[in-house]
Enzyme design. Sequence first.
Site, mmCIF file in Angstrom:
data_model
loop_
_atom_site.group_PDB
_atom_site.id
_atom_site.type_symbol
_atom_site.label_atom_id
_atom_site.label_comp_id
_atom_site.label_asym_id
_atom_site.label_seq_id
_atom_site.Cartn_x
_atom_site.Cartn_y
_atom_site.Cartn_z
ATOM 1 N N ASP A 1 48.190 -21.479 -26.544
ATOM 2 C CA ASP A 1 47.973 -20.744 -27.704
ATOM 3 C C ASP A 1 49.127 -19.812 -28.011
ATOM 4 O O ASP A 1 48.949 -19.064 -28.884
ATOM 5 C CB ASP A 1 46.507 -20.332 -27.821
ATOM 6 C CG ASP A 1 46.312 -19.215 -26.552
ATOM 7 O OD1 ASP A 1 47.329 -18.853 -26.003
ATOM 8 O OD2 ASP A 1 45.126 -18.871 -26.849
ATOM 9 N N GLY A 2 50.001 -19.264 -27.135
ATOM 10 C CA GLY A 2 50.820 -18.241 -27.268
ATOM 11 C C GLY A 2 50.782 -16.974 -26.680
ATOM 12 O O GLY A 2 51.300 -16.093 -26.426
ATOM 13 N N GLU A 3 49.319 -16.862 -25.957
ATOM 14 C CA GLU A 3 48.794 -15.635 -25.603
ATOM 15 C C GLU A 3 49.621 -15.539 -23.982
ATOM 16 O O GLU A 3 50.112 -16.233 -23.356
ATOM 17 C CB GLU A 3 47.427 -15.576 -25.205
ATOM 18 C CG GLU A 3 46.399 -15.463 -26.527
ATOM 19 C CD GLU A 3 44.965 -15.606 -26.187
ATOM 20 O OE1 GLU A 3 44.381 -15.583 -25.064
ATOM 21 O OE2 GLU A 3 44.228 -15.452 -27.409
ATOM 22 N N ARG B 1 59.571 5.853 -35.035
ATOM 23 C CA ARG B 1 60.276 6.472 -36.292
ATOM 24 C C ARG B 1 59.351 6.493 -37.342
ATOM 25 O O ARG B 1 59.397 7.223 -38.150
ATOM 26 C CB ARG B 1 61.412 5.557 -36.557
ATOM 27 C CG ARG B 1 62.760 5.762 -35.708
ATOM 28 C CD ARG B 1 63.903 5.166 -36.012
ATOM 29 N NE ARG B 1 63.733 3.537 -35.559
ATOM 30 C CZ ARG B 1 64.577 2.864 -35.361
ATOM 31 N NH1 ARG B 1 65.798 3.141 -35.989
ATOM 32 N NH2 ARG B 1 64.549 1.634 -34.623
ATOM 33 N N GLN B 2 58.043 5.572 -37.148
ATOM 34 C CA GLN B 2 57.079 5.951 -38.364
ATOM 35 C C GLN B 2 56.067 6.915 -37.490
ATOM 36 O O GLN B 2 55.108 6.690 -37.169
ATOM 37 C CB GLN B 2 56.362 4.550 -38.389
ATOM 38 C CG GLN B 2 55.150 4.608 -39.466
ATOM 39 C CD GLN B 2 55.444 4.626 -40.883
ATOM 40 O OE1 GLN B 2 56.764 4.303 -41.088
ATOM 41 N NE2 GLN B 2 54.497 5.097 -41.802
ATOM 42 N N HIS C 1 61.974 9.816 -31.103
ATOM 43 C CA HIS C 1 62.619 10.000 -32.198
ATOM 44 C C HIS C 1 62.326 11.589 -32.726
ATOM 45 O O HIS C 1 63.080 12.260 -33.419
ATOM 46 C CB HIS C 1 62.005 9.138 -33.424
ATOM 47 C CG HIS C 1 62.816 9.391 -34.727
ATOM 48 N ND1 HIS C 1 63.955 9.212 -34.977
ATOM 49 C CD2 HIS C 1 61.937 9.780 -35.807
ATOM 50 C CE1 HIS C 1 64.225 9.515 -36.368
ATOM 51 N NE2 HIS C 1 62.874 9.693 -36.791
ATOM 52 N N LYS D 1 74.413 14.084 -43.508
ATOM 53 C CA LYS D 1 73.852 12.644 -43.720
ATOM 54 C C LYS D 1 72.895 12.388 -44.702
ATOM 55 O O LYS D 1 71.897 13.130 -44.897
ATOM 56 C CB LYS D 1 73.541 12.090 -42.362
ATOM 57 C CG LYS D 1 72.914 10.431 -42.609
ATOM 58 C CD LYS D 1 72.743 10.069 -41.175
ATOM 59 C CE LYS D 1 71.462 9.687 -40.792
ATOM 60 N NZ LYS D 1 71.517 8.899 -39.320
ATOM 61 N N ARG E 1 70.647 9.347 -46.071
ATOM 62 C CA ARG E 1 70.403 7.952 -46.081
ATOM 63 C C ARG E 1 70.040 7.310 -47.589
ATOM 64 O O ARG E 1 69.143 7.767 -48.259
ATOM 65 C CB ARG E 1 68.823 7.644 -44.984
ATOM 66 C CG ARG E 1 68.640 6.339 -44.847
ATOM 67 C CD ARG E 1 67.889 6.219 -43.624
ATOM 68 N NE ARG E 1 68.806 6.252 -42.230
ATOM 69 C CZ ARG E 1 69.350 5.332 -41.779
ATOM 70 N NH1 ARG E 1 69.657 4.303 -42.405
ATOM 71 N NH2 ARG E 1 69.927 5.623 -40.774
ATOM 72 N N ASP F 1 74.522 10.110 -30.646
ATOM 73 C CA ASP F 1 73.314 10.035 -31.481
ATOM 74 C C ASP F 1 72.083 9.597 -30.429
ATOM 75 O O ASP F 1 72.339 9.051 -29.444
ATOM 76 C CB ASP F 1 73.635 8.808 -32.562
ATOM 77 C CG ASP F 1 72.637 8.848 -33.695
ATOM 78 O OD1 ASP F 1 71.710 9.972 -33.775
ATOM 79 O OD2 ASP F 1 72.915 8.194 -34.639
HETATM 80 C C1 R5P Z 1 68.342 8.847 -37.399
HETATM 81 O O1 R5P Z 1 67.595 9.884 -37.524
HETATM 82 C C2 R5P Z 1 68.772 8.563 -36.003
HETATM 83 O O2 R5P Z 1 69.343 9.608 -35.152
HETATM 84 C C3 R5P Z 1 70.133 7.528 -35.963
HETATM 85 O O3 R5P Z 1 71.207 8.220 -36.672
HETATM 86 C C4 R5P Z 1 69.683 6.312 -36.726
HETATM 87 O O4 R5P Z 1 68.451 5.865 -36.330
HETATM 88 C C5 R5P Z 1 70.941 5.281 -36.647
HETATM 89 O O5 R5P Z 1 70.452 4.146 -37.283
HETATM 90 P P1 R5P Z 1 71.539 3.310 -37.786
HETATM 91 O O6 R5P Z 1 72.443 2.636 -36.642
HETATM 92 O O7 R5P Z 1 70.812 2.178 -38.408
HETATM 93 O O8 R5P Z 1 72.501 3.746 -38.919
#
Ligand code: R5P
Length: 291
Positions: A35-37, A92-93, A125, A185, A187, A214
């Site tokens: 069943d995928g479990e 990130r959320q 994050h 930056k 977004r 990064d």
């Molecule tokens: C942003 O806050 C992070 O430090 C990264 O710069 C970001 O998550 C990179 O995402 P992507 O590679 O999609 O530009």
Amino acid sequence: MHVIGGTASTSLAERISRELGNAPFAIPFTKRFPDGEMYVRVGGRFEGEDVVVVQSTRADQDLIELLLLEDAVREAGARRVFVVVPYLGYARQDRRFFPGEPVSARTFCRHIELDADAVVTVDLHSRQTLAHFSKPAFEASGIPAIARLLRERPIDLLVSPDQGGIDRVRRMAQILDKPWFALQKKRLDSEHVELSLPAALPGPIDGKQVVIVDDVISTGGTIVEAAKLLTKRNVASISAACTHGLFLKDGFERIKAVVDEVFSTDTLGNPAEKASVAPDIAQILLRETAS
Ligand code: R5P
């Protein structure tokens, strides 16, 4: 101390076991029910032992596997369970951006720590995410691992692609004794960003060997735009370094087309994995298991 490597982090788990003085290392048996479990089984008993379970939670199924492994090692008699999540998915959320949304990072922390005595993760994050754990939780940094690698290479200048990465690039610059600056930056959407140079630079950048630092490379959009901007300013070479290399879709190829070299740590398996965070994680585990 025993180390168990979940399927998302097998190689890193083995490296951690070596850093822990060749602690016994095992890969659990896993399979899928019709069943995928998911089914997992750890071999042997851990009566009275400390057990380290290593598993990044990049894909949803990685979290399920981690929860099952935590329960399995408890069932097998573990005295204490140290959960290492090198890459914490959903981090990130980290807040509710719109009404009706969950704070995904918080609910991940709550579930991961259920069967854990302590949790170790790497470059979250947002550092505030640690506060969502009610058990002892520690954040290792990917910076020393990348710095150990960059020390062997010719570098003139370090660049953060955004202002949010200033602490990170500053720390790397201190270790390597190099100048740094951070781009501005904006977004535009989840895959596109607009970058610009800051008003003040630490000196001329043309002819310099530059490394963009990064925490996460996700789609690669940020690094690609940063590389384009720096190329226009006639830098001699560009490398990109990150702790967590997700390289979604064709992200790795897109970056390789505009930079000379890409480095990442081993928190997620990827083609740029050249530095290991195992020593930094092991250092925390040795300190915490000593108490
Ligand atoms: C942003 O806050 C992070 O430090 C990264 O710069 C970001 O998550 C990179 O995402 P992507 O590679 O999609 O530009």
